[in-house]
Write a protein that holds these residues in place. Structure first.
Motif, short mmCIF file in Angstrom:
data_model
loop_
_atom_site.label_atom_id
_atom_site.label_comp_id
_atom_site.label_asym_id
_atom_site.label_seq_id
_atom_site.Cartn_x
_atom_site.Cartn_y
_atom_site.Cartn_z
N ASN A 6 0.76 -1.19 0.04
CA ASN A 6 0.05 0.14 0.08
C ASN A 6 0.90 1.27 -0.06
OD1 ASN A 6 -2.58 -1.10 -0.16
ND2 ASN A 6 -2.69 -1.63 2.19
N ASP A 7 1.83 1.10 0.93
CA ASP A 7 2.93 2.40 1.03
C ASP A 7 3.40 2.86 -0.52
OD1 ASP A 7 2.19 2.76 3.53
OD2 ASP A 7 4.10 2.20 4.35
N THR A 8 3.93 1.74 -1.25
CA THR A 8 4.58 1.97 -2.50
C THR A 8 3.67 2.13 -3.40
OG1 THR A 8 5.00 -0.33 -2.69
CG2 THR A 8 6.69 0.93 -1.69
N HIS A 9 2.69 1.40 -3.48
CA HIS A 9 1.84 1.56 -4.70
C HIS A 9 0.81 2.74 -4.75
CE1 HIS A 9 0.07 -0.61 -8.15
NE2 HIS A 9 -1.20 -0.12 -7.76
N ASN A 10 0.28 3.13 -3.46
CA ASN A 10 -0.47 4.52 -3.45
C ASN A 10 0.47 5.47 -4.02
OD1 ASN A 10 -2.65 2.97 -2.70
ND2 ASN A 10 -2.34 3.43 -0.40
N HIS A 11 1.84 5.51 -3.68
CA HIS A 11 2.61 6.67 -4.06
C HIS A 11 2.97 6.54 -5.57
CE1 HIS A 11 6.20 9.41 -3.95
NE2 HIS A 11 6.74 8.28 -4.77
N HIS A 12 3.14 5.34 -6.06
CA HIS A 12 2.96 5.16 -7.61
C HIS A 12 1.83 5.88 -8.39
CE1 HIS A 12 2.95 3.34 -11.39
NE2 HIS A 12 1.99 2.69 -11.27
N HIS A 13 0.80 5.38 -7.75
CA HIS A 13 -0.64 6.28 -8.35
C HIS A 13 -0.69 7.59 -8.13
CE1 HIS A 13 -3.58 3.07 -9.65
NE2 HIS A 13 -2.84 2.31 -9.01
N ALA A 14 -0.18 8.11 -7.17
CA ALA A 14 -0.02 9.54 -7.00
C ALA A 14 0.81 10.44 -7.57
CB ALA A 14 -0.25 9.84 -5.37
N ILE A 73 7.96 14.08 -13.28
CA ILE A 73 9.38 14.09 -13.68
C ILE A 73 10.03 14.18 -12.21
CG2 ILE A 73 11.35 15.63 -14.37
CD1 ILE A 73 9.81 16.07 -16.87
N GLU A 74 9.40 15.02 -11.39
CA GLU A 74 10.23 15.45 -10.11
C GLU A 74 10.10 14.50 -8.83
OE1 GLU A 74 8.17 17.56 -11.73
OE2 GLU A 74 9.42 19.45 -12.11
N ALA A 75 8.95 13.51 -9.16
CA ALA A 75 8.57 12.71 -8.02
C ALA A 75 9.65 11.84 -7.87
CB ALA A 75 7.36 11.84 -8.60
N ASP A 76 9.64 11.13 -6.58
CA ASP A 76 10.38 10.03 -6.00
C ASP A 76 9.95 8.91 -6.65
OD1 ASP A 76 10.90 7.59 -4.05
OD2 ASP A 76 12.34 9.02 -3.65
N SER A 77 10.78 7.86 -7.06
CA SER A 77 10.37 6.78 -7.92
C SER A 77 9.96 5.58 -6.94
CB SER A 77 11.68 6.31 -8.68
OG SER A 77 12.75 6.16 -7.72
N ALA A 78 9.73 5.63 -5.77
CA ALA A 78 9.24 4.68 -4.71
C ALA A 78 7.96 4.09 -5.50
CB ALA A 78 8.95 5.05 -3.42
N GLY A 79 7.66 2.43 -5.51
CA GLY A 79 7.00 1.83 -5.84
C GLY A 79 6.68 1.87 -7.64
N THR A 80 7.90 2.29 -8.35
CA THR A 80 7.75 2.05 -9.65
C THR A 80 9.25 2.04 -10.32
OG1 THR A 80 6.80 3.30 -11.57
CG2 THR A 80 7.90 4.84 -10.03
N PHE A 81 9.31 1.72 -11.47
CA PHE A 81 10.66 2.15 -12.21
C PHE A 81 11.11 3.60 -12.43
CE2 PHE A 81 9.50 -2.45 -12.91
CZ PHE A 81 10.64 -3.05 -12.65
N VAL A 82 12.26 4.04 -12.11
CA VAL A 82 12.59 5.30 -12.18
C VAL A 82 12.82 5.53 -13.78
CG1 VAL A 82 14.94 4.87 -12.12
CG2 VAL A 82 14.14 6.97 -11.80
#
Length: 333
Positions: free
Chosen positions: A106-114, A119-128
C-alpha cells in the motif's frame, strides 16, 4: 487553460464513479474460482504422472498466480470486497505468502498512483524514468544504477529483485517496526522453500513452487514496467501534471485476447484503472466502452516485437515527447 484542464479532469473522474461499485456475488465468485483454479494447477504440477504435464501445470499455476495477485491488488485499492472481514484476512495472508505484504504494498503502490508520470517525483513503488538531460548530467555510477534497475535481466528476475528484495528484505531492514510483515514474508518464504524441497523433492519444488513464482513474477514485473514505458508516454513537470493526464497519457491499454485478459485480471485496461483505481477489475472493460475519452488509449501488446521494442526504450526526451534509447541521448546532445 489550466482551469479548463482541471475541470475536464475532475469531470472525467466523476463519470467513472458509476463503475466504481461492485457486485459482492461476482467478486466472491472471482475469488473462489481463482483459488480453485490455483489449487487445480498446483495439483497438476505436483501429481501429474507425466513430467511434461507437471510443467504445464506449473505454467498454468504461474498465470493463475497473476490473476490472484490482481484480486489482492484490487482489494488493497478498496475495489474488491472492502467490507468483508474474512476477505480482508484472506488477502492479508495471501500478501504474506506471495511476497506482497499489505503494508509495504500500500505504501509504495499508492505513491505510484499519486506520482505516475511526474518528472520531479520520487520513484518509490515504480521504475525510475529519467529524461535525456538527467542522463547527460548523471555520474557513471548513477547511470549504472539506472541501467541495472531497468535492465531486462532485472525484470526477468523480478521474483528476486522486485519481490524478495524490494518488497520484503529492504523495507524490513530499513524499518523493521513498520514493515515487520515484510520480514515475516521473507522468513516464511525461505522456510517454505526448504520444507517443500525437503519433503516433496526437487521436482515438486521446481514445478509447483519456485518455477511458477519465477514465471509469474517475471511476467508481472514486465507488465508493470511496460504499461508505463512505451514510446509515446508523457512524463510531465508538476506544473503540467493532472491525475487524468497521467492516467491517459502515461498508462497504456494492453491488447490481448480473452484468455490472457482472464489470467491478468484485466490489468491491460491500465489507463482506466489509473483514472479510478476503485473500479473492480471486472468492470474496467465496461467503463472503457462507456466513456469516449477512454477509447483512444496508447496501446501495448505482448508480441515479441512489442516486448523487444519496449525493452529498448530507456529515457524520456522532452523535445521529442517520447521515449528514446541511451544512444539517442548522446546523439542529440
Amino acid at each position: 487553460m489550466e482551469r479548463t484542464a482541471s475541470h475536464s479532469s475532475k469531470d472525467l473522474i466523476a463519470r467513472t464513479r458509476a463503475f466504481a461499485t461492485q457486485d459482492a456475488v461476482r467478486s466472491g465468485w472471482a475469488l473462489g474460482s481463482t483459488y480453485a483454479a490455483l489449487a487445480g494447477a498446483v495439483a497438476l504440477a505436483v501429481a501429474a504422472p507425466w513430467w511434461p504435464l507437471r510443467i504445464v501445470g506449473g505454467f498454468i499455476e504461474a498465470l493463475v498466480l497473476i490473476r490472484a495477485f490482481i484480486l489482492f491488488h484490487d482489494a488493497m485499492h478498496g475495489a474488491l470486497l472492502p467490507k468483508s472481514k474474512w476477505a480482508k484476512a484472506l488477502f492479508q495472508v495471501q500478501g504474506i505468502l506471495t511476497l506482497t505484504p499489505a503494508r509495504i504494498w500500500n505504501d509504495t503502490h499508492n505513491h505510484h498512483h499519486a506520482n505516475t508520470a511526474r518528472i520531479e517525483a520520487d520513484s518509490a513503488g515504480t521504475f525510475v524514468t529519467w529524461t535525456t538531460e538527467q542522463w547527460r548530467k548523471a555520474t557513471g555510477w548513477q547511470r549504472l544504477g539506472y541501467v541495472v534497475e531497468r535492465h531486462p535481466v532485472t525484470l526477468l528476475f523480478g521474483y528476486v529483485t522486485a519481490f524478495l528484495i524490494s518488497l520484503c528484505l529492504v523495507p524490513f531492514v530499513k524499518n523493521p517496526k513498520r514493515y515487520w510483515t515484510s520480514g515475516l514474508a521473507f522468513g516464511l518464504h525461505v522456510a517454505l522453500s526448504v520444507a517443500v524441497w525437503h519433503f516433496f523433492g526437487l521436482a515438486v519444488y521446481l514445478c509447483a513452487f519456485v518455477g511458477p513464482l519465477f514465471v509469474a513474477y517475471a511476467l508481472g514485473t514486465y507488465l508493470f514496467y511496460a504499461q508505463h514505458n512505451f514510446d509515446d508516454v508523457a512524463i510531465l513537470p508538476d506544473a503540467d501534471w493532472t491525475h487524468a493526464d497521467a492516467a491517459l497519457e502515461a498508462s497504456s491499454y494492453l491488447r490481448c485476447g480473452p484468455v490472457m485478459a482472464w489470467f491478468t485480471g484485466n490489468i491491460g485496461y491500465h489507463h482506466v484503472h489509473h483514472l479510478n483505481p476503485r473500479i473492480p477489475f471486472y468492470r474496467l472493460p465496461e467503463a472503457m466502452a462507456a466513456l469516449p475519452e477512454l477509447q483512444g488509449p496508447h496501446v501495448t501488446a505482448l508480441t515479441l516485437k512489442d516486448i523487444v521494442g519496449c525493452l529498448r526504450l530507456n529515457l524520456w526526451d522532452p523535445a521529442r515527447r517520447r521515449m528514446v534509447r541511451y544512444s539517442d541521448a548522446v546523439a542529440s546532445y
